[in-house]
Scaffold this motif. Structure first.
Motif, mmCIF file in Angstrom:
data_model
loop_
_atom_site.group_PDB
_atom_site.id
_atom_site.type_symbol
_atom_site.label_atom_id
_atom_site.label_comp_id
_atom_site.label_asym_id
_atom_site.label_seq_id
_atom_site.Cartn_x
_atom_site.Cartn_y
_atom_site.Cartn_z
ATOM 1 N N ALA A 74 8.053 9.427 10.860
ATOM 2 C CA ALA A 74 7.723 8.593 9.654
ATOM 3 C C ALA A 74 6.238 8.943 9.302
ATOM 4 N N LEU A 75 6.213 8.447 8.024
ATOM 5 C CA LEU A 75 4.805 8.673 7.555
ATOM 6 C C LEU A 75 4.272 7.344 7.065
ATOM 7 N N LYS A 76 3.029 6.700 7.272
ATOM 8 C CA LYS A 76 2.615 5.479 6.893
ATOM 9 C C LYS A 76 1.315 5.892 6.026
ATOM 10 N N ASN A 77 0.977 5.282 4.885
ATOM 11 C CA ASN A 77 -0.263 5.116 4.382
ATOM 12 C C ASN A 77 -1.102 4.169 4.731
ATOM 13 N N THR A 78 -2.301 4.543 5.192
ATOM 14 C CA THR A 78 -3.139 3.394 5.942
ATOM 15 C C THR A 78 -4.413 3.517 5.009
ATOM 16 N N GLY A 79 -4.395 4.176 3.938
ATOM 17 C CA GLY A 79 -5.813 4.130 3.063
ATOM 18 C C GLY A 79 -5.667 3.172 1.944
ATOM 19 N N THR A 80 -6.720 3.117 1.171
ATOM 20 C CA THR A 80 -6.868 2.231 0.219
ATOM 21 C C THR A 80 -6.062 2.952 -1.228
ATOM 22 N N GLU A 81 -5.950 4.095 -1.275
ATOM 23 C CA GLU A 81 -5.596 5.010 -2.451
ATOM 24 C C GLU A 81 -4.218 5.270 -2.053
ATOM 25 N N ASN A 82 -3.427 6.168 -2.919
ATOM 26 C CA ASN A 82 -2.201 6.753 -2.959
ATOM 27 C C ASN A 82 -2.161 7.971 -1.999
ATOM 28 N N LEU A 83 -1.325 7.814 -1.033
ATOM 29 C CA LEU A 83 -1.066 8.961 -0.168
ATOM 30 C C LEU A 83 0.084 9.983 -0.850
ATOM 31 N N THR A 84 -0.490 11.357 -1.010
ATOM 32 C CA THR A 84 0.320 12.315 -1.721
ATOM 33 C C THR A 84 0.558 13.290 -0.647
ATOM 34 N N MET A 85 1.955 13.327 -0.561
ATOM 35 C CA MET A 85 2.377 14.747 0.377
ATOM 36 C C MET A 85 3.317 15.589 -0.253
ATOM 37 N N LEU A 86 3.448 16.617 0.152
ATOM 38 C CA LEU A 86 4.692 17.585 -0.036
ATOM 39 C C LEU A 86 5.467 17.944 1.336
ATOM 40 N N CYS A 87 6.676 17.543 0.939
ATOM 41 C CA CYS A 87 7.536 17.888 2.323
ATOM 42 C C CYS A 87 8.668 19.092 1.762
#
Length: 95
Positions: free
Chosen positions: A55-68
């Motif tokens: 699982a992946l969780k965003n912990t920042g204040t901005e969007n988390l962008t990832m490529l899978c």
């Protein structure tokens, strides 16, 4: 490309035959695999076997962008190795 927002926490999942490569392109978060949690940020690359609980969780204040990228596990044989499949050419490069 899938974009996770601050309030999203992803979901725990596995696959039957596919490995996954995650490329974190922007933002920061946490990645969980088989109960282990570690920080991720821009430039992080993660490879997970099919049966890895992830699982992946965003912990920042901005969007988390990832490529899978998903691909079939163990699809490459010894014959597919860059050492046996690749050929270095003795030709002049023309840039």
């Amino acid at each position: 490309m899938r974009q996770l927002r601050v309030q999203d926490s992803g979901f725990l999942h596995t696959h039957k035959t596919h490995e996954e490569l995650y490329f974190i392109l922007k933002g920061e978060g946490q990645y969980q695999v088989d109960g282990e949690i570690f920080p991720v940020s821009e430039g992080t690359i993660i490879r997970v076997a099919p049966d890895g609980k992830r699982a992946l969780k965003n912990t920042g204040t901005e969007n988390l962008t990832m490529l899978c990228i998903q691909y079939k596990a163990n699809a490459f044989t010894e014959a597919d190795s860059p050492m046996t499949d690749g050929t270095i050419l003795q030709e002049e490069l023309k840039w």
